[in-house]
Design a protein around this motif. Structure first.
Motif, PDB file in Angstrom:
ATOM      1  N   GLU A   1       0.830  -1.206   0.000  1.00  0.00           N
ATOM      2  CA  GLU A   1       0.000   0.000   0.000  1.00  0.00           C
ATOM      3  C   GLU A   1       0.863   1.254   0.000  1.00  0.00           C
ATOM      4  O   GLU A   1       1.742   1.420   0.841  1.00  0.00           O
ATOM      5  CB  GLU A   1      -0.943   0.038   1.203  1.00  0.00           C
ATOM      6  N   PHE A   2       0.595   2.128  -0.950  1.00  0.00           N
ATOM      7  CA  PHE A   2       1.164   3.476  -0.991  1.00  0.00           C
ATOM      8  C   PHE A   2       0.126   4.423  -0.418  1.00  0.00           C
ATOM      9  O   PHE A   2      -1.057   4.341  -0.751  1.00  0.00           O
ATOM     10  CB  PHE A   2       1.491   3.866  -2.434  1.00  0.00           C
ATOM     11  N   LYS A   3       0.570   5.349   0.457  1.00  0.00           N
ATOM     12  CA  LYS A   3      -0.384   6.282   1.058  1.00  0.00           C
ATOM     13  C   LYS A   3       0.221   7.685   1.089  1.00  0.00           C
ATOM     14  O   LYS A   3       1.344   7.885   1.559  1.00  0.00           O
ATOM     15  CB  LYS A   3      -0.751   5.836   2.470  1.00  0.00           C
ATOM     16  N   ALA A   4      -0.539   8.657   0.582  1.00  0.00           N
ATOM     17  CA  ALA A   4      -0.084  10.051   0.522  1.00  0.00           C
ATOM     18  C   ALA A   4      -0.454  10.771   1.812  1.00  0.00           C
ATOM     19  O   ALA A   4      -1.404  11.554   1.860  1.00  0.00           O
ATOM     20  CB  ALA A   4      -0.690  10.753  -0.687  1.00  0.00           C
ATOM     21  N   SER A   5       0.305  10.510   2.871  1.00  0.00           N
ATOM     22  CA  SER A   5       0.048  11.124   4.176  1.00  0.00           C
ATOM     23  C   SER A   5       1.113  12.145   4.537  1.00  0.00           C
ATOM     24  O   SER A   5       0.799  13.267   4.924  1.00  0.00           O
ATOM     25  CB  SER A   5      -0.020  10.051   5.268  1.00  0.00           C
ATOM     26  N   VAL A   6       2.374  11.744   4.444  1.00  0.00           N
ATOM     27  CA  VAL A   6       3.498  12.599   4.834  1.00  0.00           C
ATOM     28  C   VAL A   6       4.564  12.516   3.751  1.00  0.00           C
ATOM     29  O   VAL A   6       4.811  11.443   3.189  1.00  0.00           O
ATOM     30  CB  VAL A   6       4.093  12.159   6.191  1.00  0.00           C
ATOM     31  N   LEU A   7       5.194  13.660   3.473  1.00  0.00           N
ATOM     32  CA  LEU A   7       6.195  13.712   2.412  1.00  0.00           C
ATOM     33  C   LEU A   7       7.429  14.462   2.888  1.00  0.00           C
ATOM     34  O   LEU A   7       7.330  15.552   3.448  1.00  0.00           O
ATOM     35  CB  LEU A   7       5.608  14.414   1.177  1.00  0.00           C
ATOM     36  N   ALA A   8       8.599  13.884   2.639  1.00  0.00           N
ATOM     37  CA  ALA A   8       9.872  14.561   2.902  1.00  0.00           C
ATOM     38  C   ALA A   8      10.426  15.069   1.576  1.00  0.00           C
ATOM     39  O   ALA A   8      10.524  14.316   0.607  1.00  0.00           O
ATOM     40  CB  ALA A   8      10.864  13.602   3.554  1.00  0.00           C
ATOM     41  N   PHE A   9      10.793  16.349   1.528  1.00  0.00           N
ATOM     42  CA  PHE A   9      11.307  16.917   0.278  1.00  0.00           C
ATOM     43  C   PHE A   9      12.566  16.195  -0.195  1.00  0.00           C
ATOM     44  O   PHE A   9      12.835  16.117  -1.395  1.00  0.00           O
ATOM     45  CB  PHE A   9      11.593  18.412   0.453  1.00  0.00           C
ATOM     46  N   SER A  10      13.341  15.663   0.742  1.00  0.00           N
ATOM     47  CA  SER A  10      14.572  14.963   0.380  1.00  0.00           C
ATOM     48  C   SER A  10      14.298  13.678  -0.395  1.00  0.00           C
ATOM     49  O   SER A  10      15.199  13.116  -1.019  1.00  0.00           O
ATOM     50  CB  SER A  10      15.381  14.637   1.641  1.00  0.00           C
ATOM     51  N   GLU A  11      13.047  13.210  -0.357  1.00  0.00           N
ATOM     52  CA  GLU A  11      12.696  11.967  -1.048  1.00  0.00           C
ATOM     53  C   GLU A  11      11.980  12.214  -2.371  1.00  0.00           C
ATOM     54  O   GLU A  11      11.600  11.268  -3.064  1.00  0.00           O
ATOM     55  CB  GLU A  11      11.802  11.109  -0.143  1.00  0.00           C
ATOM     56  N   ASP A  12      11.805  13.486  -2.725  1.00  0.00           N
ATOM     57  CA  ASP A  12      11.001  13.841  -3.894  1.00  0.00           C
ATOM     58  C   ASP A  12      11.385  13.080  -5.160  1.00  0.00           C
ATOM     59  O   ASP A  12      10.533  12.571  -5.885  1.00  0.00           O
ATOM     60  CB  ASP A  12      11.102  15.347  -4.167  1.00  0.00           C
ATOM     61  N   LYS A  13      12.689  13.010  -5.436  1.00  0.00           N
ATOM     62  CA  LYS A  13      13.117  12.453  -6.723  1.00  0.00           C
ATOM     63  C   LYS A  13      12.856  10.955  -6.846  1.00  0.00           C
ATOM     64  O   LYS A  13      12.877  10.412  -7.958  1.00  0.00           O
ATOM     65  CB  LYS A  13      14.588  12.760  -6.969  1.00  0.00           C
ATOM     66  N   TYR A  14      12.603  10.294  -5.721  1.00  0.00           N
ATOM     67  CA  TYR A  14      12.295   8.867  -5.813  1.00  0.00           C
ATOM     68  C   TYR A  14      10.943   8.621  -6.472  1.00  0.00           C
ATOM     69  O   TYR A  14      10.589   7.472  -6.754  1.00  0.00           O
ATOM     70  CB  TYR A  14      12.350   8.217  -4.429  1.00  0.00           C
TER      71      TYR A  14
END
Length: 570
Positions: free
Chosen positions: A269-282
């Motif tokens: 499961e992928f869930k759009a809850s929290v995002l770190a900018f350092s992980e954007d390019k993944y």
């Protein structure tokens, strides 16, 4: 016995503390933040949407196709950051709140009077339109519901809207505003419109094919989807193109979650809850990047590539890789879900069959082998490319060539994580020629764009994140400057603003400076139109005759200056 009881109590407390910590990390105040606009909220973009090279970090709120709506502080706090930039969020405000969160408001037209006065003072002090400021907690305190700005479309984006974020103040991670109780009307279920199967090892297959394969499905009476039965063997995975639509809007927005189950058990499961900018390019490993580049379609994978370090997965067994055994049956369900709980389910029946593979993956061997975990450097015909370790996500054979002054550096359908360096030997050119030369990238349509070029003795180099074609170009033409809303020697007493248009067709605009009567003036630059705008409210002049001077420099140093006289009654 007492020792055992003590150990048991201690372990229980540790477990309880761990559980409490997890609960706290996933519980957000739902009555703290108010709406940033005083109109019904309709979205053109949702949190976590898949964008080029990044995830969307907030909500894009429609502003009724116009600018100038009141933007309200979502909660008490203070302005902790003001940023004005030509691109990105344009004019943006950051409000720090006492509960550990920061709200962000982007693409603003202008700030409220006291914020505008504060930042204009900084701009005139630094003689710069682009600026960042970090007011202290006592300088610009804000109350919930206070008008802090007017909505706009700054930052180079087409169409007026408000970009709104909620961040963790300590980590800068962005959090889905829906988790804080920001409510949107959404009664529509998501839509899955494409299904792709992936063979994830050399000996795996789907319907006797070892390459990505688009699979067919039909819509059932209840609105869910049923794929045709497939034969498969070995390690496989799935991906879908899917979107969500909200009430009162036609925009195709992102999903809140994408879940895959196998035989009734949640598998990934992928869930759009929290995002770190350092992980954007993944994001470029989350999507099928090659298909996106070639077909313009985003397929979101329901499995995790080996180099993918995203932390947006709520669950994943075996990284989402299905191991299909011969003569066994499987029932896979892919569920697209929005935050309101609306879903669409796609069922994929699988029969394990170790059959003859008719179509296999192929790769072209070149003299340039990339070991992605190491530094790689190659040279040919006066051109050198250098890739830091982990620029690529896997090993590959680099397609590198130089033909008729055009350099080919692999293909743009392969994602990269870091910038690499391309260097040209320019020793054959004269010093005069080199002054006006620069490195340019060439896109699929043949259009050429300036790459930030560093010149050092007999070499030019650029740090770039683009793969594809490059060349050296020359720009001998100075930028163009035109009066936009007045003419020379004109009386413009009733004008509220003074406008000038600037553009450069080759290397592009690098800098500009404007003065009236020898004094620097603030001219706001709209990068989408090329128009510079000065507001006459900024300064008070004591004479009626005024001399405007605008100087513009392009990226290779060509400069043009416009001088114009105008008149205003005192």
């Amino acid at each position: 016995m007492k020792k055992l009881i003590a150990i048991f109590i201690l372990c229980s407390n540790i477990l309880a503390y761990g559980q409490a910590t997890v609960t706290m990390q996933n519980t957000y105040p739902t009555n703290y933040f108010g709406s940033p606009l005083d109109i019904p909220l309709i979205l053109s973009g949702t949190f976590g949407e898949l964008r080029p090279n990044h995830f969307h970090a907030g909500l894009d709120i429609k502003t009724q196709q116009r600018e100038g709506l009141n933007v309200l502080a979502s909660a008490d706090g203070y302005i902790s950051r003001i940023r004005i930039a030509h691109w990105g969020y344009g004019k943006a405000l950051y409000i720090t709140h006492s509960n550990g969160y920061t709200t962000v408001y982007g693409h603003l037209q202008k700030f409220s009077d006291r914020i505008e006065a504060y930042i204009r003072k900084q701009q005139y002090k630094n003689e710069s339109f682009e600026i960042q400021a970090y007011p202290s907690a006592s300088e610009l305190p804000i109350k919930k519901g206070e008008i802090i700005a007017l909505s706009g479309s700054t930052g180079g984006f087409m169409g007026p809207h408000l970009h709104f974020e909620i961040r963790d103040s300590s980590t800068e991670k962005t959090i889905n505003p829906f988790l804080f109780g920001i409510q949107i009307n959404d009664s529509k279920r998501p839509t899955i419109n494409t299904l792709v199967g992936y063979s994830l090892s050399d000996d795996s297959q789907i319907n006797q094919v070892n390459i990505p394969l688009q699979l067919t499905f039909k819509k059932l009476n209840n609105g869910d989807l049923q794929a045709d039965k497939i034969n498969a063997f070995g390690k496989i995975g799935f991906g879908v193109n899917a979107y969500d639509q909200l009430d009162n809007a036609i925009n195709q927005n992102g999903l809140y979650s994408l879940e895959l189950s196998v035989n009734g058990e949640k598998f990934h499961e992928f869930k759009a809850s929290v995002l770190a900018f350092s992980e954007d390019k993944y994001i470029n490993l989350l999507v099928d990047y090659e298909r996106l580049d070639k077909m313009g379609q985003r397929i979101q994978k329901c499995f995790i590539e080996p180099s993918n370090k995203l932390n947006m997965y709520a669950a994943s067994v075996n990284n989402g890789y299905l191991s299909i055994e011969d003569k066994k049956s499987y029932n896979v369900e892919i569920i697209a879900k929005d935050f309101s709980g609306n879903t669409q389910k796609l069922t994929v029946p699988i029969v394990g069959k170790n059959d003859t593979i008719l179509v296999r993956k192929t790769e072209t061997v070149t003299p340039y082998k990339i070991n992605y975990t190491q530094f790689n450097q190659f040279s040919k015909n006066g051109v050198t490319v250098a890739f830091p370790k982990n620029t690529f996500y896997s090993d590959l054979w680099l397609d590198f060539d130089v033909v008729d002054s055009v350099v080919k550096v692999h293909s743009p359908n392969v994602p990269i994580h870091y910038n690499y360096t391309i260097t040209f030997d320019v020793s054959k050119y004269s010093e005069e020629e080199k002054k006006q030369m620069y490195i340019a990238s060439i896109n699929k349509k043949g259009n050429k764009s300036y790459e930030s070029t560093v010149k050092k003795d007999s070499i030019f180099y650029a740090s770039t994140k683009k793969l594809g074609k490059f060349t050296l170009l020359s720009d001998k033409d100075a930028p163009n400057i035109q009066l936009h809303n007045f003419k020379k020697d004109q009386w413009i007493t009733n004008h509220e603003t003074l406008k000038v248009k600037i553009f450069d067709y080759k290397s592009g605009i690098n800098s500009y400076r404007a003065e009236i009567n020898g004094q620097w003036i603030l001219m706001e630059y709209d990068v989408t139109t090329g128009v510079l705008t000065y507001d006459f409210k900024d300064l008070v002049f004591t004479d009626s005759k005024h001399e405007l001077k605008v100087t513009v420099t392009d990226n290779v140093g060509n400069t043009n200056t416009l001088n114009a006289t105008f008149f205003r009654k005192i």
